[in-house]
Write a protein that holds these residues in place. Structure first.
Motif: not given
Length: 660
Positions: A217-222, A226-229
């Protein structure tokens, strides 16, 4: 209106006269020097107008260069223009390569900068995160290429790159403000199986499903932070026969048809993503400054490097919004100036008011023209920016932050435009009215014709700037114009200094004579009455008392000051747009050259003219006579004169004697 028709005709003629611009690149603009990324743009890469940037990143040997070559051929119909791709196990691309497609070739509303990145896993860890950070910060769209499916380990690779990028800043406020710099992420999955036939080409839902699935989850949340769209698309399988055809440059092979269609579909999505960010696109010179700012950020090991870049990006946003506003105001102010010209032809009672309105409109027109210039650039490490960074990073008051947002080259350009507008309007109008007096026209039409001439001059400058945009990077022309303006500044400054020293000596000499006038006023009743009169006070409200004595009258300085200030304004303007130049700078240099030639001609005429100036000879004779009179007065003062006694003095003397 007639001037719009003239502008359209001139623009049409320009488009027919100018040849098609050559394609720029591909060339390595960003290269490695030790462990740092360095940037160098060729001197002939000149761009005017907005530029959209797309960077293709990912692992090595996944077909990044080949895909970019397909996009170039699709947009330009140029079969020989492609990115060089190595066909060995080692990567051919080092650093970042770029190719710029002009809007005239692509029929887009912006120039397109296609960026090819080196494989991320072929470099050491330090270089790896610097290269990925540059790929994130430079473009508006980042294309990240994968193979087969969006797997967890591939997302972890992307998250690891994002985590390395996160080292540039380590607080939540920075990440929140980073949103404006975040590029649009396109995950492009290169299919080596038949899964694309089952799921379709649009894999955005699958990407979001993987990002929201449990685990890591931490990697995916990052990645989401970083990439909003973001979106995901598939790239069809490239058969072995098609690979051989592409190596030989045949992108029209039948075996590569499915791959070609899927690549063109991805290109359409990339262009749509750039069009949604049209208002944030940098101009040509601004793009290269942004490259330098990004590389200075990724090469820096300071904790506040990302904060500095974010603040710089916010200043760029203010600059872009103001540029669009000034561009919109240019036509309105020009129409207002034309209306003032027409009104002044039919209203003589409002002559002074209309003249002031025309002067104000001319200043605003100068501000709109220079303040919206696409040649302005804003370096991140300029003098004003360094001071603002120190205040900005300390978390100062909102007023301090607002002032720092205004510390830009555009603000300096607005000040320079105001000075040039205030100085050029009286000079232009005075010269034009002196010429119009020789034409048998009513005096009421002179002001109208002068204002109309200013309108035509503004239109001419706008058209010439577009016509000469190709030659706006000629180094010899810039250096020649700069030398002329610098020489004019030096000579006008020396002339001004001489006049100032002369006026100071005249003021000192005049003070002695005006001091003696006090005793005259005390003894002469007529002089005292004159000083007490209203005419005397009215006269010295308009004129200075220092110019009372005609022999010590000061020289006027406004012309010298105007010449020095306009030359300094042109020098400042050249510094703001270096190494480019525009019509304003070249026109100012030409006028200063004419002024220098006239000044030298007058000096040579006086130097070699036989005889002496009669006025100067008369002044010298007056000086000699005054010296002789002083000598005679000194001789007379040695022997006190005996004056005859008046009846009043005799009566007073008799009264004193009787008292004794």
């Amino acid at each position: 209106m007639w001037w719009l028709l003239l502008l359209q005709l001139a623009t049409g003629a320009r488009e027919e006269a100018l040849p098609a611009r050559p394609l720029l690149g591909p060339k390595p603009l960003v290269f490695w020097h030790s462990d740092e990324l360095h940037f160098q743009v060729p001197h002939d890469w000149t761009l005017h107008g907005p530029v959209g940037t797309v960077c293709v990143s990912g692992d090595d040997r996944v077909g990044k260069s080949t895909l970019l070559s397909l996009w170039i051929k699709n947009l330009t119909q140029n079969k020989a223009f492609e990115f060089p791709a190595g066909h060995a196990r080692t990567s051919f691309t080092q650093g970042l390569w770029s190719a710029v497609l002009h809007s005239e070739e692509t029929q887009l509303d912006f120039h397109l900068n296609l960026c090819d990145s080196q494989g991320l896993k072929q470099v050491p860890e330090l270089q790896q995160w610097r290269l990925f950070a540059a790929n994130v910060l430079v473009p508006q769209v980042l294309v990240y290429m994968l193979i087969n499916v969006v797997q967890v380990d591939q997302l972890r690779d992307l998250a690891r790159m994002a985590h390395q990028f996160q080292k540039l800043g380590n607080n939540s406020q920075q990440h929140q403000r980073f949103g404006r710099l975040s590029p649009h992420l396109m995950v492009l999955v290169r299919e080596e199986s038949d899964l694309a036939e089952q799921d379709g080409r649009n894999l955005t839902d699958h990407l979001e499903q993987v990002l929201n699935s449990p685990g890591y989850e931490e990697d995916k949340a990052l990645i989401r932070q970083v990439f909003r769209t973001r979106e995901a698309w598939s790239l069809e399988e490239l058969p072995k026969e098609a690979r051989h055809a592409l190596r030989e440059g045949d992108f029209t092979a039948e075996s590569a048809r499915s791959w070609r269609w899927s690549g063109e579909a991805a290109l359409k999505q990339v262009l749509l993503a750039i069009q949604r960010r049209t208002l944030l696109l940098p101009q040509g010179p601004e793009l290269w400054e942004w490259y330098r700012s990004v590389l200075a950020t990724v090469n820096s090991e300071e904790e506040t490097s990302l904060e500095r870049l974010i603040g710089h990006g916010e200043r760029l946003d203010v600059m872009r919004r103001r540029r669009r506003w000034l561009q919109d105001c240019f036509g309105r102010v020009l129409a207002t100036l034309a209306g003032v010209a027409i009104l002044s032809a039919f209203s003589s009672s409002l002559g002074l008011c209309l003249d002031r309105a025309a002067g104000l409109a001319w200043v605003l027109l100068s501000v709109c023209y220079l303040g919206a210039s696409p040649l302005l650039k804003m370096p991140m490490r300029g003098l004003a920016e360094r001071v603002c960074d120190q205040l900005y990073l300390k978390g100062g008051e909102e007023l301090v932050k607002a002032i720092c947002l205004e510390a830009s080259s555009q603000s300096a350009a607005v000040l320079v435009a105001s000075v040039l507008g205030l100085l050029s309007y009286p000079l232009f109008t005075a010269q034009l009215r002196s010429l119009l007096k020789r034409i048998p026209l009513p005096s009421q039409l002179h002001r109208s014709f002068v204002t109309l001439f200013l309108v035509l001059l503004a239109l001419l400058l706008s058209m010439l700037q577009e016509v000469l945009s190709e030659a706006a990077t000629s180094t010899p022309a810039f250096l020649g114009a700069f030398a002329v303006v610098f020489l004019a500044t030096l000579l006008d400054g020396i002339t001004l200094l001489q006049k100032v020293l002369h006026n100071r000596s005249c003021t000192t000499a005049s003070a002695v004579g005006r001091g003696l006038h006090f005793w005259i006023a005390q003894r002469d009743a007529e002089v005292a009455a004159l000083e007490a009169s209203a005419d005397w006070k009215l006269h010295f409200r308009r004129y200075s008392e220092c110019d009372t004595l005609w022999r010590y009258r000061r020289l006027p300085l406004w012309q010298s000051w105007s010449r020095v200030l306009q030359a300094l304004g042109l020098l400042t303007w050249s510094w703001l747009i270096y190494p480019h130049w525009d019509v304003v700078f070249m026109l100012g240099a030409a006028l200063n050259l004419v002024d220098l030639c006239v000044t030298w001609a007058v000096w040579l005429r006086k130097r070699f003219q036989p005889g002496r100036d009669p006025v100067e000879q008369w002044l010298e004779e007056l000086q000699e006579d005054s010296d002789e009179e002083k000598e005679e007065e000194e001789m007379i003062q040695d022997e006190p004169p005996i004056l005859p006694e008046t009846p009043e003095e005799a009566r007073l003397r008799l009264q004193i004697e009787e008292m004794r």
